[in-house]
Design a protein around this motif. Structure first.
Motif, PDB file in Angstrom:
ATOM      1  N   PHE A   1       5.338   6.991  -3.915  1.00 34.03           N
ATOM      2  CA  PHE A   1       5.812   6.973  -2.389  1.00 34.03           C
ATOM      3  C   PHE A   1       6.106   8.147  -2.057  1.00 34.03           C
ATOM      4  O   PHE A   1       6.431   8.352  -0.550  1.00 34.03           O
ATOM      5  CB  PHE A   1       6.876   5.861  -2.304  1.00 34.03           C
TER       6      PHE A   1
ATOM      7  N   VAL B   1       7.073   9.502   6.668  1.00 35.37           N
ATOM      8  CA  VAL B   1       7.346   8.221   6.049  1.00 35.37           C
ATOM      9  C   VAL B   1       6.217   7.258   6.743  1.00 35.37           C
ATOM     10  O   VAL B   1       5.295   6.470   5.946  1.00 35.37           O
ATOM     11  CB  VAL B   1       8.667   7.791   6.245  1.00 35.37           C
ATOM     12  N   MET B   2       6.083   7.117   7.909  1.00 30.43           N
ATOM     13  CA  MET B   2       5.024   6.145   8.553  1.00 30.43           C
ATOM     14  C   MET B   2       3.565   6.775   8.309  1.00 30.43           C
ATOM     15  O   MET B   2       2.789   5.626   7.793  1.00 30.43           O
ATOM     16  CB  MET B   2       5.567   6.113   9.781  1.00 30.43           C
TER      17      MET B   2
ATOM     18  N   LEU C   1       3.006   5.430   4.811  1.00 30.11           N
ATOM     19  CA  LEU C   1       2.886   4.096   4.449  1.00 30.11           C
ATOM     20  C   LEU C   1       1.754   3.674   5.076  1.00 30.11           C
ATOM     21  O   LEU C   1       1.023   2.631   4.281  1.00 30.11           O
ATOM     22  CB  LEU C   1       4.021   3.350   5.255  1.00 30.11           C
TER      23      LEU C   1
ATOM     24  N   PHE D   1      -0.956   4.557   2.709  1.00 29.80           N
ATOM     25  CA  PHE D   1      -1.029   3.534   1.701  1.00 29.80           C
ATOM     26  C   PHE D   1      -1.706   2.562   1.787  1.00 29.80           C
ATOM     27  O   PHE D   1      -2.368   1.762   1.052  1.00 29.80           O
ATOM     28  CB  PHE D   1       0.439   3.457   1.129  1.00 29.80           C
TER      29      PHE D   1
ATOM     30  N   ASP E   1       2.171  -1.334  14.315  1.00 32.14           N
ATOM     31  CA  ASP E   1       2.350  -1.457  13.065  1.00 32.14           C
ATOM     32  C   ASP E   1       2.342  -2.781  12.240  1.00 32.14           C
ATOM     33  O   ASP E   1       1.613  -2.921  11.273  1.00 32.14           O
ATOM     34  CB  ASP E   1       3.858  -0.909  12.791  1.00 32.14           C
ATOM     35  N   ALA E   2       2.873  -3.842  13.036  1.00 29.44           N
ATOM     36  CA  ALA E   2       2.827  -5.103  12.231  1.00 29.44           C
ATOM     37  C   ALA E   2       1.121  -5.598  12.157  1.00 29.44           C
ATOM     38  O   ALA E   2       1.185  -6.204  11.234  1.00 29.44           O
ATOM     39  CB  ALA E   2       3.525  -6.004  13.212  1.00 29.44           C
TER      40      ALA E   2
ATOM     41  N   PHE F   1      -0.292  -4.023   8.984  1.00 30.52           N
ATOM     42  CA  PHE F   1       0.299  -4.784   7.810  1.00 30.52           C
ATOM     43  C   PHE F   1      -0.471  -6.116   7.705  1.00 30.52           C
ATOM     44  O   PHE F   1      -0.510  -6.706   6.740  1.00 30.52           O
ATOM     45  CB  PHE F   1       1.786  -4.756   7.958  1.00 30.52           C
TER      46      PHE F   1
END
Lengths: 297, 357
Positions: free
Chosen positions: A39, A223-224, A227, A230, A270-271, A274
């Motif tokens: 991370f 960070v974003m 993520l 990733f 963003d949602a 994911f």
């Protein structure tokens, strides 16, 4: 939507996607070898852009020298990170390795706040990246094709390294079985370090290009993207370098297209990524390109 | 005889703690009370993460999202209708919620239940995944929940957050909830269910072959764990009295993981100790980040320094003690007496303390 704006969005999506892909490669290489979700990788992106920023504004380097300087220093940080925090934990339970990655991530972010300051800084683009380009009736800023081109060159270079050099072969062998590869005479420590080196370089390039595309940098900017990258790595099949590239491009294009076609849903951007990730995981748990590993008893 | 002694000791200890809490609630200043409250809340987070990962072996990174659900439910149920009208000035709140105001206990329980139900709905498909994939999926769900909270203006007030939540949380509520949580989880892991979930953690295939219903046991652990996460979220909302979606970023989950690993996987005692130490430690270092003076020298505050020190400490603990502070041992009176005896009989013998179960 008109044909032109579709192409504009597509170019935008590809450039965002290549950034995700550049960052995702680092995640995927480390995961492939150590089974570690690193991370702290997203924070290398932040470091890359900050070092480039200081290279230009503090050491008055020309932009190309500042970029090389930034990539070099970030790669150094990546290698030190592996040596200090991850190498001693390789034989430990995996949760320890994961927690170490979390600790390193906190450390880098907060050190950045302490050293660079928490306030966002304005990143100035090299002049030639600010031009408006017109191809037919499609308009875009010149950094868009540059980002795509740089990423493409790096992808090809990386694939050549992984498939056609000794170190690359050693890396592929390590991802199958660390111990056996070590017994066959490969220097595992050096090879893992090389993987971190490559990953950090790409993250730094990703960070610099990110700062060119979104020219405001702050200590939590990694960070974003981290993520998301990733997510891209998992989409493509984590552990698989080609998969990371495909996953990154896919994610970038889908995100931009969602906002372009349904502007009212832009808050859910963003949602949405994911949600794609979770749906994919449920139907194809190993990602697009990942190998299905049989369950061992 | 021995059992009786331990029971009496436990009873005395509980009494002492209640008296201490009573005096703390009466005489400590609000700042210290708030820290003690936070200790209990973080302990609940850590203990529940221990249940789901330390005991059941399911790597779930959804804590921040689940805590957010509990916090919002409890906050919306305890806010007075007048305060709600003040909060929701952009878009009015959906109708049945506007006039609801429940007592705190009921709000906490409803918050916990809704969190448990939603988390089990999430876990239902996600538990088919293993290891890191489960971690990623739950992390994704947690971010989706946060994203929904930013966008559902008429339910959560979006990015503005909620303000003026009544500060019902006091030391009795927070430590009381922690006590109930630890008691239930301890009873659970010591029961036959507990054996079964440990079996699931150690080897899923073998556990299944022995007749353990994997899905049922994982779901149960998930449900219990997230119920208390929801309650802790509610406590937090009613402690700090303002919440917004940013409080529940996935970094909160990372902190919980770090704290739990520091305390020791599979040790509830370790979780409580580690979470309390973490909270107190972060507060104790707060002066570092604000301006302070040594003699005539004025040192400017260094923002971010606290977390730098915390992350270095976390790294050191992981590097030099692979099992955390307590390993998988729990506090027990027998262990404490053994420790005393050992210290008395071999002073300076290089014995390595620590309680044993």
């Amino acid at each position: 939507m008109t044909f032109d704006s579709f192409f504009q969005n597509l170019a935008n999506g590809i450039s965002l996607g290549s950034l995700y892909a550049l960052i995702a490669i680092g995640y995927t290489m480390v995961y492939g070898i150590l089974r570690l979700i690193n991370f702290a990788h997203g924070d290398l992106v932040m470091l890359g852009s900050y070092f480039a920023f200081y290279g230009v504004s503090m050491f008055f380097l020309p932009w190309w020298a500042a970029f090389i300087f930034a990539v070099g220093v970030t790669a150094g940080v990546g290698v030190v990170m592996e040596k200090v925090a991850y190498r001693p934990l390789r034989e430990f339970p995996r949760i320890n390795l994961f927690t170490a990655a979390v600790a390193v991530s906190f450390l880098l972010e907060n050190l950045a706040i302490v050293i660079f300051g928490g306030r966002p800084k304005a990143f100035s683009r090299p002049p030639f990246m600010d031009k408006m380009l017109n191809i037919g009736s499609i308009t875009f800023v010149s950094y868009t094709p540059i980002i795509i081109a740089v990423s493409l060159v790096l992808f090809v270079g990386l694939i050549l390294i992984i498939n056609h050099t000794k170190a690359g072969t050693a890396m592929r062998a390590l991802s199958k079985d660390i111990e056996t590869t070590g017994l066959m005479g490969v220097n595992t420590n050096k090879t893992i370090m090389f993987a971190f080196l490559l990953g950090s370089c790409l993250a730094a390039v990703g960070g610099i290009l990110w700062a060119i595309k979104f020219p405001q940098i702050n200590p939590l900017m990694g960070v974003m993207p981290g993520l998301k990258a990733f997510v891209a790595a998992v989409l493509g099949g984590i552990g698989n370098v080609g998969g990371a590239m495909i996953g990154g491009l896919l994610l970038g294009i889908v995100e931009i297209m969602l906002v372009a076609f349904f502007p009212s849903l832009s808050g859910y951007r963003d949602a949405f990524s994911f949600a794609i990730l979770i749906l994919l995981l449920l139907f194809r748990p190993t990602g697009i390109m990942g190998e299905v590993q049989p369950e061992k008893v | 005889m021995k059992l009786k002694r331990n029971t009496i000791l436990t009873f005395i200890a509980l009494l002492v703690i209640v008296v201490l809490l009573f005096f703390a609630e009466k005489s400590l200043n609000p700042y210290y009370r708030r820290i003690l409250n936070l200790c209990a809340i973080y302990s609940i987070f850590s203990v529940t993460f221990n249940l789901i990962f330390g005991y059941t072996g399911q790597f779930s990174l959804g804590h921040a999202g689940f805590a957010a659900i509990g916090a919002y439910v409890a906050a919306l149920l305890t806010l007075s209708p007048a305060q709600k009208a003040v909060n929701f000035f952009l878009k009015p709140i959906i109708s049945p919620l506007a006039n609801v105001e429940l007592p705190f206990l009921l709000a906490l329980i409803v918050g916990g239940l809704i969190t448990a139900i939603l988390s089990m709905l999430i876990a239902w498909p996600a538990l088919r995944l293993h290891g890191d994939y489960l971690a990623i999926a739950t992390l994704g769900f947690s971010e989706i929940i946060r994203s929904l909270m930013v966008n559902m203006q008429s339910l959560t007030n979006g990015a503005l957050g909620l303000k003026g939540i009544p500060g019902y949380t006091n030391l009795f509520w927070s430590w009381g909830c922690l006590a109930v949580c630890v008691f239930i989880i301890k009873r659970l892991v010591d029961s036959s269910y507990g054996r079964a979930i440990s079996a699931v953690r150690d080897d899923e295939v073998a556990a299944e072959a022995l007749g353990v219903n994997l899905f049922k046991h994982k779901m149960m652990a998930f449900g219990v764990s997230s119920f208390f996460v929801g309650v802790a979220g509610g406590l937090m909302a009613n402690l700090i009295s303002t919440i917004d979606p940013k409080v529940f970023l996935f970094t909160l989950t990372y902190q919980i993981v770090g704290v739990t690993v520091m305390g020791g996987m599979g040790s509830l005692t370790g979780s409580v100790i580690s979470a309390s130490l973490y909270t107190i430690f972060l507060e104790a270092l707060r002066p570092l980040e604000s301006q302070f003076t040594i003699g005539s020298l004025t040192v400017p505050g260094i923002p971010g320094m606290r977390m730098v020190i915390f992350s270095v400490l976390l790294l050191l603990v992981i590097l030099f003690s692979r099992k955390g502070l307590m390993g998988n041992n729990e506090f027990s009176w027998d262990g404490l007496f053994r420790l005393f005896n050992r210290l008395r009989s071999k002073k300076g013998d290089g014995s390595t303390g620590g309680d044993e179960a």
